[in-house]
Design a protein around this motif. Structure first.
Motif: not given
Length: 354
Positions: A59-61, A190-205
């Motif tokens: 989830v993105h915040v 900040i990105i809250f992830s439900a999994r400790r490992k996993g690809a996240l989307p790249p940061p926004l410019s």
């Protein structure tokens, strides 16, 4: 009742502008309302994050800050938005007349052209900004926005990552139309992830992605633990203990030292405690209890101050919104959040460490 420990200046709306605010049906603004507080705002936002993590990998915040928001409210824009509210004519005329007031105590000031800003210490100041920001809503129904005065936090689930750019562009367009300027240096993600490992989307410019974000005075990390906040709390409390040592050397009596300790250190521990106490580990609680024991040994803290667990329970009891005569949809949501917060914390932390 909401205690001083979880309140900030500006939580309570002055009665003179209550009629304006009552015409607004806003559930995403937590400032300047009887059932609103910093505790309610952060609890509602993170409860939404935890709920979204049940169906999303992350989830993105975003945290947006407007530079001198109260000083840039345009009078013409504000008057136009007030005109669309179901206000009595006398209230509308009073509000518009207040913006152009030149007389005080039967004295008339010199003529000056002022087309922006509202007086923050006035009855109309808080309501003016709330009316200005009332038409800021997410573009997509899957996304949420939480506001506390001019602090704005869009929440975007992982399944709607492709909408992040649209939401940010919409917010920038709205800000430009409302004569507000985004402070890009304070804009974070900040990105809250439900999994400790996993690809996240790249940061926004142009938007920095951080592992820990300070939300209304509380440090929240991407692991949904209280470790960062406790570390910050202990650091600031240590500085306060040194200050108390200095004032004691100048002859401050023990009773006054105890009052200072309760109004500073204890107040900070209880600030938004219903949120972060559920994310505290046993080690975090031990460190906080150690601080209290050390303060009692040095004579800064009264022996009557309870342990951290009891301070947390007191903060939970004080955070009560059910005392309102009738529960609105907003207060019902926060009340249910309070009841289920501890359970959701355990579920989220279990998911994170799988």
């Amino acid at each position: 009742m909401v205690t001083r420990a979880d309140s900030r200046p500006g939580v309570y709306l002055p009665g003179a502008a209550q009629a304006i605010y009552q015409t607004l049906n806003i559930c995403d603004q937590f400032a300047f309302r009887p059932t609103g507080s910093t505790t309610a705002a952060i609890v509602a936002m993170l409860f939404t994050v935890r709920s979204l993590l049940a169906d999303n990998d992350f989830v993105h915040v975003f945290a947006f800050d407007f530079s001198k928001a109260f000083d840039t409210v345009r009078h013409v824009t504000l008057a136009g938005k007030l005109a669309h509210l179901e206000l009595p004519g006398s209230i509308y005329n009073w509000a518009v007349g207040f913006l152009h007031c030149t007389k005080y105590a039967r004295l008339v000031s010199a003529v000056a052209v002022i087309r922006t800003s509202v007086i923050q210490g006035s009855a109309l100041g808080p309501a003016s900004y709330i009316v200005t920001a009332a038409d800021l809503h997410p573009v997509y129904g899957s996304n949420k926005i939480f506001k506390f005065a001019d602090d704005t936090y869009p929440v975007v689930p992982g399944s709607a990552t492709c909408t992040c750019k649209d939401e940010i562009a919409h917010l920038q367009t709205w800000a430009a139309g409302s004569n507000l300027r985004l402070n890009r240096e304070k804009t974070k993600e900040i990105i809250f992830s439900a999994r400790r490992k996993g690809a996240l989307p790249p940061p926004l410019s142009g938007i920095e992605r951080v592992p820990s974000l300070r939300v209304l005075g509380v440090s929240v990390n991407d692991k949904l633990t209280a470790a960062d906040h406790v570390a910050t709390l202990l650091l600031s409390s240590t500085s306060l203990l040194y200050a108390m040592r200095v004032v004691r050397s100048h002859g401050t009596p023990p009773s006054s030292l105890h009052d200072i300790f309760c109004s500073t250190v204890v107040s900070r521990i209880q600030y938004v405690a219903p949120l972060w106490s559920g994310m505290c580990s046993a080690a975090d609680r031990t460190r906080l209890d150690s601080l209290l024991r050390r303060s009692k040994r040095l004579g800064y803290c009264s022996d009557n101050v309870p342990v951290v667990a009891d301070l947390f329970n007191t903060a939970d009891d004080d955070f009560s919104i059910a005392s309102e005569p009738t529960l609105t949809a907003f207060s019902s949501r926060i009340f249910l959040t309070r009841l289920t917060f501890r359970i959701s914390s355990v579920i989220a932390l279990t998911t994170l460490h799988k």
